[in-house]
Design a protein around this motif. Sequence first.
Motif, PDB file in Angstrom:
ATOM      1  N   ASP A 244      20.073 -37.830 -40.820  1.00 38.99           N
ATOM      2  CA  ASP A 244      21.074 -38.037 -41.865  1.00 38.99           C
ATOM      3  C   ASP A 244      21.302 -36.811 -42.749  1.00 38.99           C
ATOM      4  O   ASP A 244      21.823 -36.926 -43.859  1.00 38.99           O
ATOM      5  CB  ASP A 244      20.642 -39.213 -42.748  1.00 38.99           C
ATOM      6  CG  ASP A 244      19.278 -38.992 -43.394  1.00 38.99           C
ATOM      7  OD1 ASP A 244      18.563 -38.058 -42.956  1.00 38.99           O
ATOM      8  OD2 ASP A 244      18.938 -39.742 -44.325  1.00 38.99           O
ATOM      9  N   GLY A 245      20.900 -35.645 -42.269  1.00 33.92           N
ATOM     10  CA  GLY A 245      21.105 -34.440 -43.068  1.00 33.92           C
ATOM     11  C   GLY A 245      20.228 -33.307 -42.580  1.00 33.92           C
ATOM     12  O   GLY A 245      19.720 -33.348 -41.450  1.00 33.92           O
ATOM     13  N   ASP A 246      20.055 -32.319 -43.427  1.00 32.15           N
ATOM     14  CA  ASP A 246      19.288 -31.132 -43.041  1.00 32.15           C
ATOM     15  C   ASP A 246      18.141 -30.898 -44.018  1.00 32.15           C
ATOM     16  O   ASP A 246      18.201 -31.282 -45.193  1.00 32.15           O
ATOM     17  CB  ASP A 246      20.197 -29.900 -43.022  1.00 32.15           C
ATOM     18  CG  ASP A 246      21.346 -30.044 -42.034  1.00 32.15           C
ATOM     19  OD1 ASP A 246      21.070 -30.324 -40.860  1.00 32.15           O
ATOM     20  OD2 ASP A 246      22.511 -29.903 -42.450  1.00 32.15           O
ATOM     21  N   LEU A 247      17.121 -30.233 -43.513  1.00 29.81           N
ATOM     22  CA  LEU A 247      15.992 -29.851 -44.351  1.00 29.81           C
ATOM     23  C   LEU A 247      15.500 -28.477 -43.945  1.00 29.81           C
ATOM     24  O   LEU A 247      15.850 -27.974 -42.866  1.00 29.81           O
ATOM     25  CB  LEU A 247      14.854 -30.857 -44.237  1.00 29.81           C
ATOM     26  CG  LEU A 247      14.100 -30.935 -42.894  1.00 29.81           C
ATOM     27  CD1 LEU A 247      12.640 -31.349 -43.137  1.00 29.81           C
ATOM     28  CD2 LEU A 247      14.776 -31.953 -41.967  1.00 29.81           C
ATOM     29  N   VAL A 248      14.731 -27.855 -44.827  1.00 35.67           N
ATOM     30  CA  VAL A 248      14.100 -26.582 -44.497  1.00 35.67           C
ATOM     31  C   VAL A 248      12.595 -26.780 -44.437  1.00 35.67           C
ATOM     32  O   VAL A 248      12.028 -27.608 -45.162  1.00 35.67           O
ATOM     33  CB  VAL A 248      14.448 -25.476 -45.521  1.00 35.67           C
ATOM     34  CG1 VAL A 248      15.922 -25.144 -45.457  1.00 35.67           C
ATOM     35  CG2 VAL A 248      14.033 -25.858 -46.931  1.00 35.67           C
ATOM     36  N   LYS A 317      14.840 -30.842 -48.901  1.00 36.74           N
ATOM     37  CA  LYS A 317      16.145 -31.247 -48.392  1.00 36.74           C
ATOM     38  C   LYS A 317      17.168 -30.172 -48.707  1.00 36.74           C
ATOM     39  O   LYS A 317      17.108 -29.518 -49.751  1.00 36.74           O
ATOM     40  CB  LYS A 317      16.576 -32.563 -49.049  1.00 36.74           C
ATOM     41  CG  LYS A 317      17.924 -33.072 -48.563  1.00 36.74           C
ATOM     42  CD  LYS A 317      18.329 -34.384 -49.228  1.00 36.74           C
ATOM     43  CE  LYS A 317      19.671 -34.872 -48.671  1.00 36.74           C
ATOM     44  NZ  LYS A 317      20.094 -36.148 -49.298  1.00 36.74           N
ATOM     45  N   VAL A 318      18.143 -29.959 -47.836  1.00 38.36           N
ATOM     46  CA  VAL A 318      19.289 -29.104 -48.132  1.00 38.36           C
ATOM     47  C   VAL A 318      20.242 -29.952 -48.972  1.00 38.36           C
ATOM     48  O   VAL A 318      20.921 -30.837 -48.446  1.00 38.36           O
ATOM     49  CB  VAL A 318      19.963 -28.599 -46.846  1.00 38.36           C
ATOM     50  CG1 VAL A 318      21.190 -27.763 -47.172  1.00 38.36           C
ATOM     51  CG2 VAL A 318      18.973 -27.784 -46.004  1.00 38.36           C
ATOM     52  N   GLN A 319      20.279 -29.687 -50.262  1.00 44.66           N
ATOM     53  CA  GLN A 319      20.970 -30.575 -51.193  1.00 44.66           C
ATOM     54  C   GLN A 319      22.412 -30.161 -51.459  1.00 44.66           C
ATOM     55  O   GLN A 319      22.736 -28.984 -51.496  1.00 44.66           O
ATOM     56  CB  GLN A 319      20.223 -30.604 -52.537  1.00 44.66           C
ATOM     57  CG  GLN A 319      18.826 -31.178 -52.459  1.00 44.66           C
ATOM     58  CD  GLN A 319      18.216 -31.429 -53.831  1.00 44.66           C
ATOM     59  OE1 GLN A 319      17.680 -32.501 -54.060  1.00 44.66           O
ATOM     60  NE2 GLN A 319      18.287 -30.472 -54.731  1.00 44.66           N
TER      61      GLN A 319
END
Length: 408
Positions: A244-248, A317-319
């Motif tokens: 549901d999204g991206d993270l580092v 999280k990539v916010q």
Amino acid sequence: MQQLPLDGIRVIDYTHFLAGPYLSRCLSALGAEVIKVERPVSGDAGRQHAYFINGQSGYFLQQNMGKKGLSINLKDPRGLELMQKLADSADVFVENYRPGTLDKLGLGYKTLAGRNPGLVYCSVSAYGHTGPDSHRAGFGLIAEAKSGIMQMVGVPEDAPPLLRIALGDMYTGIHGVASVCAALLGRVKSGRGQHIDLALYDCLVSMHEYAIQCYTLSGGQEVPIQTGHDLPQSTLYGVFRAKDGDLVIAAQVDDAWKRLADLLGNPDFAADTRFHSAAGRNKHRLEILPVVRAWTAQRTVGECLAALDAVDVPCAKVQRIDEVLNDPQIIARGMVIEQEHPLVGKVRLPNLPFHFSECDTTQSMPAPLLGQHNREISASLGYSSKDIDTLFAAGVLYAEEAVAKLNL
């Protein structure tokens, strides 16, 4: 509580758009009296930059909060005389025009320092006041392209993307803050100011923590290129997609890597000595990345972060910007401030990252209306009410209509 560090310092801000206004905004937050000088009618070009609310530019409001506003026609000899008197009373003069422009106007360093030897004069330009390109105009985008930074960003074989933040301007602006403060400290010892020559291009070249030394120490063999979503020289360190999204994930150091390898449940990673050193992981990164990508792809961002946090592997999280503004950490640090603007009402804007133990640098005063403090500033230079009225009538001083309403 102590006084703010720059309390009692007067700064003339004769700048536009971003690097200069940001520099002087920081000096204002640190306690300086900053006088924003603008041309009549149009003012700083930043006033025409989006986002707009009730005719006011949020861009201008953010970078010019905490300042007093003077709008003056410098092409009129009386306006130039007032400006020179103002510079005589100042500790710092900040400008960001093309080199030579202010010399022609009678506001160059030699002229003003001749009248006020203690003046710290800070010039910000695209290329600086020396060198074959010093005469050329430029913006942050130009410096980002020229510096080699843009060429390293993005996906291989695609054109580099725009950075979407004004890296060159903001980084140069904060270098200006450091330089001005150092020059003011030096003045305590020498009794004299000096000229600070800052270039956006120089500042971004100096920002390279890896690329330049990589190239020079390899004898020109290593040229950093676009790598997409990870750093080949820091495995594992990059961006990963979840359901549901991206993270580092930043597991480039040995201990963090070992904890990540155990979390992934891949016995080969934990046991294979090829992966036990940074050099080994970099060499075999194409074996590692697919495994990590598959692990994140099977989980939500929240699930990934919870698992990584549990084993102390740095991650985030990539916010989106709305998530940033609602982040409890940002709220706790006071990184968004609220001000009351006379035309707009309440505005919320980013704070500066200064946190002093003995004083508060949060700015409550909003950016000035065009010419809002003409009378106050002119009077401080010895002009009488009659003199000021004459300058207004002659168009030497200018204020937007709303200023008169404020004084009713």
